[in-house]
Design an enzyme around this catalytic site. Sequence first.
Site, PDB file in Angstrom:
ATOM      1  N   ARG A 170       0.871  -1.182   0.000  1.00 53.99           N
ATOM      2  CA  ARG A 170       0.000   0.000   0.000  1.00 53.99           C
ATOM      3  C   ARG A 170       0.900   1.222   0.000  1.00 53.99           C
ATOM      4  O   ARG A 170       1.787   1.338   0.863  1.00 53.99           O
ATOM      5  CB  ARG A 170      -0.875  -0.017   1.251  1.00 53.99           C
ATOM      6  CG  ARG A 170      -1.812   1.175   1.370  1.00 53.99           C
ATOM      7  CD  ARG A 170      -2.516   1.197   2.726  1.00 53.99           C
ATOM      8  NE  ARG A 170      -1.956   2.238   3.567  1.00 53.99           N
ATOM      9  CZ  ARG A 170      -2.610   2.849   4.556  1.00 53.99           C
ATOM     10  NH1 ARG A 170      -3.854   2.501   4.858  1.00 53.99           N
ATOM     11  NH2 ARG A 170      -2.029   3.772   5.271  1.00 53.99           N
ATOM     12  N   TYR A 186      -2.514  11.932   6.247  1.00 51.39           N
ATOM     13  CA  TYR A 186      -2.757  10.669   6.954  1.00 51.39           C
ATOM     14  C   TYR A 186      -1.991   9.535   6.256  1.00 51.39           C
ATOM     15  O   TYR A 186      -1.748   9.571   5.062  1.00 51.39           O
ATOM     16  CB  TYR A 186      -4.255  10.343   6.956  1.00 51.39           C
ATOM     17  CG  TYR A 186      -4.706   9.791   5.626  1.00 51.39           C
ATOM     18  CD1 TYR A 186      -4.758   8.428   5.419  1.00 51.39           C
ATOM     19  CD2 TYR A 186      -5.005  10.624   4.561  1.00 51.39           C
ATOM     20  CE1 TYR A 186      -5.103   7.914   4.183  1.00 51.39           C
ATOM     21  CE2 TYR A 186      -5.349  10.135   3.343  1.00 51.39           C
ATOM     22  CZ  TYR A 186      -5.403   8.771   3.151  1.00 51.39           C
ATOM     23  OH  TYR A 186      -5.716   8.275   1.931  1.00 51.39           O
ATOM     24  N   ASP A 214      -5.060   3.822  -0.134  1.00 54.37           N
ATOM     25  CA  ASP A 214      -6.173   4.081   0.772  1.00 54.37           C
ATOM     26  C   ASP A 214      -6.573   5.557   0.659  1.00 54.37           C
ATOM     27  O   ASP A 214      -5.770   6.444   0.965  1.00 54.37           O
ATOM     28  CB  ASP A 214      -5.730   3.754   2.211  1.00 54.37           C
ATOM     29  CG  ASP A 214      -6.884   3.753   3.196  1.00 54.37           C
ATOM     30  OD1 ASP A 214      -7.997   4.178   2.823  1.00 54.37           O
ATOM     31  OD2 ASP A 214      -6.657   3.329   4.351  1.00 54.37           O
ATOM     32  N   HIS A 268      -9.102   6.818   2.314  1.00 52.03           N
ATOM     33  CA  HIS A 268      -9.566   7.177   3.651  1.00 52.03           C
ATOM     34  C   HIS A 268     -10.824   8.033   3.626  1.00 52.03           C
ATOM     35  O   HIS A 268     -10.923   9.050   4.320  1.00 52.03           O
ATOM     36  CB  HIS A 268      -8.453   7.867   4.448  1.00 52.03           C
ATOM     37  CG  HIS A 268      -8.181   7.156   5.720  1.00 52.03           C
ATOM     38  ND1 HIS A 268      -9.000   7.300   6.797  1.00 52.03           N
ATOM     39  CD2 HIS A 268      -7.237   6.262   6.076  1.00 52.03           C
ATOM     40  CE1 HIS A 268      -8.549   6.536   7.772  1.00 52.03           C
ATOM     41  NE2 HIS A 268      -7.494   5.886   7.354  1.00 52.03           N
ATOM     42  N   GLU A 298      -8.869   1.768  -1.735  1.00 54.36           N
ATOM     43  CA  GLU A 298      -9.612   1.532  -0.486  1.00 54.36           C
ATOM     44  C   GLU A 298     -10.403   2.765  -0.059  1.00 54.36           C
ATOM     45  O   GLU A 298      -9.902   3.896  -0.168  1.00 54.36           O
ATOM     46  CB  GLU A 298      -8.600   1.162   0.605  1.00 54.36           C
ATOM     47  CG  GLU A 298      -9.238   0.924   1.963  1.00 54.36           C
ATOM     48  CD  GLU A 298      -8.190   0.740   3.049  1.00 54.36           C
ATOM     49  OE1 GLU A 298      -7.042   0.388   2.734  1.00 54.36           O
ATOM     50  OE2 GLU A 298      -8.527   0.975   4.217  1.00 54.36           O
ATOM     51  N   GLU A 330     -13.424  -0.900   6.633  1.00 55.97           N
ATOM     52  CA  GLU A 330     -12.706  -1.072   7.909  1.00 55.97           C
ATOM     53  C   GLU A 330     -13.440  -0.392   9.059  1.00 55.97           C
ATOM     54  O   GLU A 330     -13.209  -0.724  10.209  1.00 55.97           O
ATOM     55  CB  GLU A 330     -11.256  -0.586   7.806  1.00 55.97           C
ATOM     56  CG  GLU A 330     -11.102   0.922   7.733  1.00 55.97           C
ATOM     57  CD  GLU A 330      -9.650   1.348   7.567  1.00 55.97           C
ATOM     58  OE1 GLU A 330      -8.897   0.646   6.895  1.00 55.97           O
ATOM     59  OE2 GLU A 330      -9.306   2.402   8.112  1.00 55.97           O
ATOM     60  N   ARG A 348     -13.459  -5.252   3.963  1.00 52.84           N
ATOM     61  CA  ARG A 348     -12.342  -4.867   4.837  1.00 52.84           C
ATOM     62  C   ARG A 348     -12.642  -5.079   6.315  1.00 52.84           C
ATOM     63  O   ARG A 348     -11.749  -5.020   7.151  1.00 52.84           O
ATOM     64  CB  ARG A 348     -12.059  -3.366   4.655  1.00 52.84           C
ATOM     65  CG  ARG A 348     -11.469  -2.991   3.337  1.00 52.84           C
ATOM     66  CD  ARG A 348      -9.971  -3.158   3.322  1.00 52.84           C
ATOM     67  NE  ARG A 348      -9.286  -2.249   4.210  1.00 52.84           N
ATOM     68  CZ  ARG A 348      -8.128  -2.534   4.830  1.00 52.84           C
ATOM     69  NH1 ARG A 348      -7.573  -3.712   4.676  1.00 52.84           N
ATOM     70  NH2 ARG A 348      -7.554  -1.649   5.613  1.00 52.84           N
ATOM     71  N   GLU A 375      -4.188  -7.220   5.316  1.00 46.86           N
ATOM     72  CA  GLU A 375      -3.289  -6.109   5.652  1.00 46.86           C
ATOM     73  C   GLU A 375      -2.371  -6.539   6.795  1.00 46.86           C
ATOM     74  O   GLU A 375      -2.818  -7.154   7.759  1.00 46.86           O
ATOM     75  CB  GLU A 375      -4.119  -4.884   6.083  1.00 46.86           C
ATOM     76  CG  GLU A 375      -3.270  -3.659   6.409  1.00 46.86           C
ATOM     77  CD  GLU A 375      -4.121  -2.440   6.805  1.00 46.86           C
ATOM     78  OE1 GLU A 375      -5.280  -2.635   7.215  1.00 46.86           O
ATOM     79  OE2 GLU A 375      -3.619  -1.308   6.687  1.00 46.86           O
ATOM     80  N   TRP A 398     -12.066  12.211   8.408  1.00 49.60           N
ATOM     81  CA  TRP A 398     -10.772  11.804   8.979  1.00 49.60           C
ATOM     82  C   TRP A 398      -9.726  11.734   7.888  1.00 49.60           C
ATOM     83  O   TRP A 398      -9.781  10.947   6.989  1.00 49.60           O
ATOM     84  CB  TRP A 398     -10.951  10.424   9.598  1.00 49.60           C
ATOM     85  CG  TRP A 398      -9.902   9.944  10.522  1.00 49.60           C
ATOM     86  CD1 TRP A 398     -10.022   9.862  11.883  1.00 49.60           C
ATOM     87  CD2 TRP A 398      -8.624   9.400  10.198  1.00 49.60           C
ATOM     88  NE1 TRP A 398      -8.868   9.323  12.415  1.00 49.60           N
ATOM     89  CE2 TRP A 398      -8.003   9.041  11.387  1.00 49.60           C
ATOM     90  CE3 TRP A 398      -7.921   9.218   9.012  1.00 49.60           C
ATOM     91  CZ2 TRP A 398      -6.728   8.494  11.457  1.00 49.60           C
ATOM     92  CZ3 TRP A 398      -6.657   8.674   9.055  1.00 49.60           C
ATOM     93  CH2 TRP A 398      -6.059   8.309  10.274  1.00 49.60           C
TER      94      TRP A 398
HETATM   95  O1  EZ4 Z   1      -7.043   4.467   9.807  1.00 48.79           O
HETATM   96  O2  EZ4 Z   1      -6.145   1.633  11.704  1.00 48.79           O
HETATM   97  O3  EZ4 Z   1      -6.202   0.878   6.113  1.00 48.79           O
HETATM   98  N1  EZ4 Z   1      -5.833   1.248   7.179  1.00 48.79           N
HETATM   99  C1  EZ4 Z   1      -6.162   2.382   7.771  1.00 48.79           C
HETATM  100  C2  EZ4 Z   1      -5.669   2.623   9.174  1.00 48.79           C
HETATM  101  C3  EZ4 Z   1      -6.812   3.124  10.033  1.00 48.79           C
HETATM  102  C4  EZ4 Z   1      -6.542   2.939  11.491  1.00 48.79           C
HETATM  103  C5  EZ4 Z   1      -7.784   3.288  12.287  1.00 48.79           C
HETATM  104  O4  EZ4 Z   1      -7.707   2.859  13.576  1.00 48.79           O
HETATM  105  O5  EZ4 Z   1      -6.889   3.144   7.187  1.00 48.79           O
HETATM  106  O6  EZ4 Z   1      -4.593   3.530   9.181  1.00 48.79           O
HETATM  107 CO    CO Z   2      -7.925   2.121   5.577  1.00 50.99          CO
END
Ligand code: EZ4
Ligand code: CO
Length: 402
Positions: free
Chosen positions: A147, A159, A210, A212, A236, A262, A283, A339, A402
């Site tokens: 990733r 992030y 990802d 997010h 993702e 997730e 996920r 993962e 987030w």
């Molecule tokens: O944001 O595990 O794909 N993985 C992620 C992680 C999550 C954290 C949240 O607790 O997106 O970094």
């Molecule tokens: Co994620």
Amino acid sequence: MKITDAKVIVCSPGRNFVTLKIYTDQDIYGLGDATLNGREKAVVTYLEDYCIPALIGKDPRNTEDIWHYFYKGVYWKRGAVTMTAISAIDMALWDIKAKTLNTPLYNLLGGKSRNGILVYAHANGKNINEAIENTGKEIEKGFLAVRVQSGIPGIGHTYGVAEGNKPYEPAQKGLPREDYWDSTKYLNFIPFLFEKVREVVGNDIHLLHDVHHRCTPIEAARLAKELEPFHLFWLEDPVSGELQEGLRLVRQHSVTPIAIGEVFNTVYDYTTLITEQLIDYIRMPLVHGGGITHLTKIAAMASIYHIQTGFHGATDLSPVNMAAALHFNTAINNFGIQEYMPHQDIVHEVFSINYHFKSGYMYINDAPGIGVDIDEQKARKFPYSMACLPVNRKTDGTMFYW
Ligand code: EZ4
Ligand code: CO
């Protein structure tokens, strides 16, 4: 066989973990992961005040009935706190059941469908060169899937990117830090990043990314479409998970495989996504998705639609969850990928593990049950310390995902 007692162990070897330990009238106990990153104590209270008293006296082998007792039997259903508590109970009961039969957990879930579990590593960098360099480092370690996240030019902190030289850890001590975000800069940069990464790593390495939850459906559709030439293993969480219908737009425009969930916690987060074939990977991990009992059913439902698993496995999921996931991944047919963010060494001073990584794959040994144990004396040396995931604003100050 009866449950005689249960307790919740909170510890923080480098980061917070919550572990449920269920005792029986035979010399067997079970462990379940109950860690909900940044909201740990809510699950502790839910377990200690409401679940543990109701568990005493029940036969731990009745995993299906006990699951429904805490799900169907409770008026207030679903939600991450409730479902993490149920997950921990369910995991611990399956651990007990497998230990009682003196067999590794995977044998109760279908036996061995494969030898090794394909895992993906994390590579991140403050900029494109560092991201490429770190991707190369993961490939050198033997990973076949990586990733890739990178700092975005013009955005202060992104992030998924480590602070300084520390390993990436999503939560930070104390109240949430505030990050800033610019979707335009992100969308312009990411296809360029993957063009460059693909040039360097070639076509055989699986690349993942990802988002997010940070795109609107039409932005996600654009991104998925522009990433098509670089053949991602998956994209993702391209849109916020609560809008299942949003994935229709992404699907209409792109063949980039999509992974989501997730932050999900029941099958009801997935019904549109699965039955309309809007995603390719689920996920939702055992620890937040109702444990083995619930995920078995969701994985089976997904398999009918040719959707595979790709469970969350960041460092905020404890070794108990990782081992349970590896048993699950060993047993089911529609496993896709897992993962794998390795825990810091200090975590293994508290949790003894039964799995290892070699040449792209994880392997679980044949210890009975889930096969992970916790050293409570060591755990006491690492008391809970509040840590949270950051919050995120657009550059004009607007609260954002987030
Ligand atoms: O944001 O595990 O794909 N993985 C992620 C992680 C999550 C954290 C949240 O607790 O997106 O970094
Ligand atoms: Co994620």
